[in-house]
Design a protein around this motif. Structure first.
Motif, mmCIF file in Angstrom:
data_model
loop_
_atom_site.group_PDB
_atom_site.id
_atom_site.type_symbol
_atom_site.label_atom_id
_atom_site.label_comp_id
_atom_site.label_asym_id
_atom_site.label_seq_id
_atom_site.Cartn_x
_atom_site.Cartn_y
_atom_site.Cartn_z
ATOM 1 N N VAL A 1 -5.434 -49.306 86.450
ATOM 2 C CA VAL A 1 -5.691 -49.804 85.090
ATOM 3 C C VAL A 1 -4.404 -49.805 84.273
ATOM 4 O O VAL A 1 -4.092 -50.775 83.566
ATOM 5 C CB VAL A 1 -6.790 -48.972 84.408
ATOM 6 N N ASN A 2 -3.628 -48.731 84.366
ATOM 7 C CA ASN A 2 -2.347 -48.667 83.638
ATOM 8 C C ASN A 2 -1.429 -49.807 84.066
ATOM 9 O O ASN A 2 -0.749 -50.423 83.234
ATOM 10 C CB ASN A 2 -1.662 -47.325 83.892
ATOM 11 N N SER A 3 -1.409 -50.067 85.354
ATOM 12 C CA SER A 3 -0.535 -51.105 85.889
ATOM 13 C C SER A 3 -0.923 -52.490 85.367
ATOM 14 O O SER A 3 -0.059 -53.264 84.926
ATOM 15 C CB SER A 3 -0.599 -51.085 87.420
ATOM 16 N N ILE A 4 -2.214 -52.804 85.404
ATOM 17 C CA ILE A 4 -2.660 -54.127 84.945
ATOM 18 C C ILE A 4 -2.383 -54.292 83.454
ATOM 19 O O ILE A 4 -1.974 -55.364 83.004
ATOM 20 C CB ILE A 4 -4.159 -54.321 85.237
ATOM 21 N N ARG A 5 -2.607 -53.240 82.691
ATOM 22 C CA ARG A 5 -2.371 -53.332 81.250
ATOM 23 C C ARG A 5 -0.901 -53.545 80.927
ATOM 24 O O ARG A 5 -0.567 -54.168 79.909
ATOM 25 C CB ARG A 5 -2.886 -52.063 80.565
ATOM 26 N N LYS A 6 -0.006 -53.055 81.766
ATOM 27 C CA LYS A 6 1.423 -53.302 81.560
ATOM 28 C C LYS A 6 1.785 -54.737 81.938
ATOM 29 O O LYS A 6 2.580 -55.389 81.256
ATOM 30 C CB LYS A 6 2.246 -52.306 82.382
ATOM 31 N N LEU A 7 1.201 -55.229 83.041
ATOM 32 C CA LEU A 7 1.483 -56.600 83.464
ATOM 33 C C LEU A 7 0.890 -57.621 82.498
ATOM 34 O O LEU A 7 1.534 -58.618 82.149
ATOM 35 C CB LEU A 7 0.905 -56.841 84.861
ATOM 36 N N TYR A 8 -0.368 -57.367 82.084
ATOM 37 C CA TYR A 8 -1.107 -58.316 81.253
ATOM 38 C C TYR A 8 -1.767 -57.564 80.092
ATOM 39 O O TYR A 8 -2.953 -57.221 80.159
ATOM 40 C CB TYR A 8 -2.155 -59.050 82.099
ATOM 41 N N PRO A 9 -0.969 -57.290 79.053
ATOM 42 C CA PRO A 9 -1.492 -56.492 77.927
ATOM 43 C C PRO A 9 -2.758 -57.099 77.336
ATOM 44 O O PRO A 9 -2.878 -58.329 77.196
ATOM 45 C CB PRO A 9 -0.340 -56.527 76.920
ATOM 46 N N GLU A 10 -3.687 -56.239 76.972
ATOM 47 C CA GLU A 10 -4.944 -56.715 76.397
ATOM 48 C C GLU A 10 -4.737 -57.402 75.054
ATOM 49 O O GLU A 10 -5.604 -58.158 74.606
ATOM 50 C CB GLU A 10 -5.926 -55.550 76.274
ATOM 51 N N ASP B 1 -13.841 -63.281 74.338
ATOM 52 C CA ASP B 1 -13.673 -62.717 75.677
ATOM 53 C C ASP B 1 -14.003 -61.228 75.697
ATOM 54 O O ASP B 1 -14.015 -60.565 74.652
ATOM 55 C CB ASP B 1 -12.231 -62.941 76.142
ATOM 56 N N ASN B 2 -14.242 -60.700 76.879
ATOM 57 C CA ASN B 2 -14.516 -59.269 77.050
ATOM 58 C C ASN B 2 -13.571 -58.730 78.114
ATOM 59 O O ASN B 2 -13.962 -58.480 79.251
ATOM 60 C CB ASN B 2 -15.974 -59.032 77.454
ATOM 61 N N THR B 3 -12.327 -58.590 77.721
ATOM 62 C CA THR B 3 -11.265 -58.204 78.640
ATOM 63 C C THR B 3 -11.048 -56.701 78.601
ATOM 64 O O THR B 3 -11.117 -56.080 77.550
ATOM 65 C CB THR B 3 -9.965 -58.928 78.252
ATOM 66 N N GLY B 4 -10.761 -56.122 79.770
ATOM 67 C CA GLY B 4 -10.425 -54.709 79.828
ATOM 68 C C GLY B 4 -11.204 -53.974 80.901
ATOM 69 O O GLY B 4 -11.724 -54.556 81.852
ATOM 70 N N LEU B 5 -11.278 -52.653 80.744
ATOM 71 C CA LEU B 5 -11.995 -51.796 81.683
ATOM 72 C C LEU B 5 -13.481 -51.883 81.364
ATOM 73 O O LEU B 5 -13.955 -51.319 80.385
ATOM 74 C CB LEU B 5 -11.495 -50.360 81.566
ATOM 75 N N SER C 1 -11.737 -58.030 88.610
ATOM 76 C CA SER C 1 -12.523 -59.257 88.543
ATOM 77 C C SER C 1 -12.016 -60.091 87.374
ATOM 78 O O SER C 1 -12.182 -59.707 86.212
ATOM 79 C CB SER C 1 -14.009 -58.929 88.359
ATOM 80 N N TYR C 2 -11.409 -61.217 87.690
ATOM 81 C CA TYR C 2 -10.840 -62.074 86.648
ATOM 82 C C TYR C 2 -11.881 -62.406 85.580
ATOM 83 O O TYR C 2 -11.659 -62.206 84.386
ATOM 84 C CB TYR C 2 -10.276 -63.333 87.296
ATOM 85 N N HIS C 3 -13.037 -62.926 85.990
ATOM 86 C CA HIS C 3 -14.119 -63.168 85.037
ATOM 87 C C HIS C 3 -14.865 -61.867 84.754
ATOM 88 O O HIS C 3 -15.242 -61.162 85.692
ATOM 89 C CB HIS C 3 -15.116 -64.192 85.586
ATOM 90 N N VAL D 1 -14.351 -51.254 87.507
ATOM 91 C CA VAL D 1 -14.157 -52.704 87.385
ATOM 92 C C VAL D 1 -13.290 -52.998 86.168
ATOM 93 O O VAL D 1 -13.585 -52.529 85.059
ATOM 94 C CB VAL D 1 -15.504 -53.451 87.238
ATOM 95 N N TYR D 2 -12.245 -53.769 86.382
ATOM 96 C CA TYR D 2 -11.363 -54.198 85.290
ATOM 97 C C TYR D 2 -11.316 -55.721 85.268
ATOM 98 O O TYR D 2 -11.205 -56.367 86.308
ATOM 99 C CB TYR D 2 -9.951 -53.637 85.475
ATOM 100 N N SER D 3 -11.381 -56.313 84.065
ATOM 101 C CA SER D 3 -11.297 -57.763 83.916
ATOM 102 C C SER D 3 -10.111 -58.132 83.032
ATOM 103 O O SER D 3 -10.103 -57.813 81.840
ATOM 104 C CB SER D 3 -12.584 -58.328 83.299
ATOM 105 N N PRO D 4 -9.102 -58.849 83.574
ATOM 106 C CA PRO D 4 -7.942 -59.260 82.771
ATOM 107 C C PRO D 4 -8.100 -60.635 82.118
ATOM 108 O O PRO D 4 -7.361 -60.968 81.204
ATOM 109 C CB PRO D 4 -6.808 -59.276 83.792
#
Length: 364
Positions: A16-25, A33-37, A77-79, A109-112
């Motif tokens: 989760v930390n990694s995705i948030r750094k790559l693609y900040p919420e 949208d409903n992005t995040g953890l 999960s992208y969506h 589950v995390y959605s970016p």
């Protein structure tokens, strides 16, 4: 005695930390949208899962089965599987049933979603690279395919989109990059161009971020060349919809500007003054309005404009970034327990994920 506070698995936190750094919420459009953890599964040390992440566009029952068989800790999960507020979570609802199964198994589950869309170098830039023949995306090499065990890899004979028994028709599903590697050898060279977001975003640390992309070529491109780039960049699908103004043919149309939007692009692209719209889907009336004003259209079915990004870009990014974050977290928090012993990181792209639509092809 007070109960100990529930926490998710250390590896899941690293993901989760990694995705948030790559693609900040902060890049996501929270107005819809409903992005995040979306599901933070509690960690049970007695049932520790492997350091495996499964990437998918849609979180279906088949993908849930796949994640469980892979012993994954996290599904990206992208969506988002949760879009609206839930008043209850029961087994009567198919999607909620999936969430309950995942929570019971300890899989988060995390959605970016729209954060990936808007990010510089994200999904819409990937589509812009394809339509322009940009070498950077076309020279990327996918990681070697890993054998699946105990999960069962998808095989052509299992495809319900293929009608057996001698029918004159068969339903071909759009190829997945996991099943058919991309063809990187374009028949045309890359095209010099400028590109900008349709709607720019001012987010610190993300210059060039924004919704959609507008590409303006330095020299006009033939529509047939652009179609060829799209087909090759997306793994040579059996076909995809193209709309052109009445009285025109594909071979005579040239393009100087393209409006791009992953997924459903009607709302974002409808007012653009461009020669071509390149998106996942448009409604009948949106496509009709486009060709009536002289604009051509390429659509790919909604999720087929997104799926290739997982294997072509996101997988490689996460292999590097999650490994780095996991090393950092292990150095900071390692208490000697089994949860921190495994230094391996595995990123898999779902073999069960696919767009619900296929293409019926007459064979006889």
């Amino acid at each position: 005695m007070a109960a100990s506070a529930a926490r998710c698995a250390p590896f899941s936190r690293a993901v989760v930390n990694s995705i948030r750094k790559l693609y900040p919420e902060a890049l996501a459009d929270k107005s819809w949208d409903n992005t995040g953890l979306l599901l933070e599964a509690p960690f049970d040390p007695a049932r520790r899962r492997s350091n495996t992440v499964l990437l998918t566009i849609d979180l279906t029952k088949a993908v849930v089965d796949e994640a469980i068989e892979l012993d994954a800790s996290v599904i990206v999960s992208y969506h988002p599987i949760i879009f609206k507020g839930l008043k209850s979570i029961t087994l009567a609802n198919g999607q909620q049933q999936s969430l309950l199964r995942l929570a019971a198994e300890g899989i988060s589950v995390y959605s970016p979603h729209s954060a990936i869309d808007a990010a510089p170098g994200g999904l819409n830039d990937w589509l812009a690279d394809i339509i322009t023949g940009t070498p950077a995306v076309l020279s990327q090499k996918s990681s070697p395919r890993r054998s699946r065990s105990p999960a069962k890899a998808f095989e052509e004979d299992d495809d319900p989109f293929v009608v057996k028994g001698g029918s004159a028709y068969k339903l071909q599903h759009h190829p997945s990059p996991r099943l058919q590697p991309f063809d990187r050898k374009l028949t045309v060279t890359s095209a010099a161009h400028d590109r900008d977001p349709v709607v720019p975003l001012q987010v610190e640390g993300a210059p060039g971020a924004g919704t959609g992309r507008i590409v303006k070529f330095k020299e006009r491109q033939t529509l047939s060349i652009l179609i060829d780039r799209v087909a090759r960049g997306l793994g040579k699908p059996k076909g995809f919809p193209v709309a052109v103004p009445q009285g025109k043919s594909i071979t005579e149309i040239t393009v100087s500007s393209v409006g791009i939007c992953a997924g459903s692009g009607g709302g974002l692209l409808s007012g653009l003054d461009v020669d071509l719209l390149f998106t996942g889907e448009l409604s009948h009336h949106e496509a009709l309005a486009a060709i009536e004003r002289g604009t051509s259209v390429i659509t790919l079915f909604h999720s087929n404009s997104e799926r290739g990004f997982l294997d072509d870009v996101l997988r490689t990014q996460l292999e590097e970034s999650v490994s780095q974050e996991w090393d950092r977290l292990r150095a900071d928090e390692n208490d000697g327990s089994d949860a921190f012993q495994d230094d391996e990181v595995t990123i898999e792209v779902s073999e069960q994920d696919r767009d619900p639509y296929g293409i019926v092809v007459q064979t006889g």
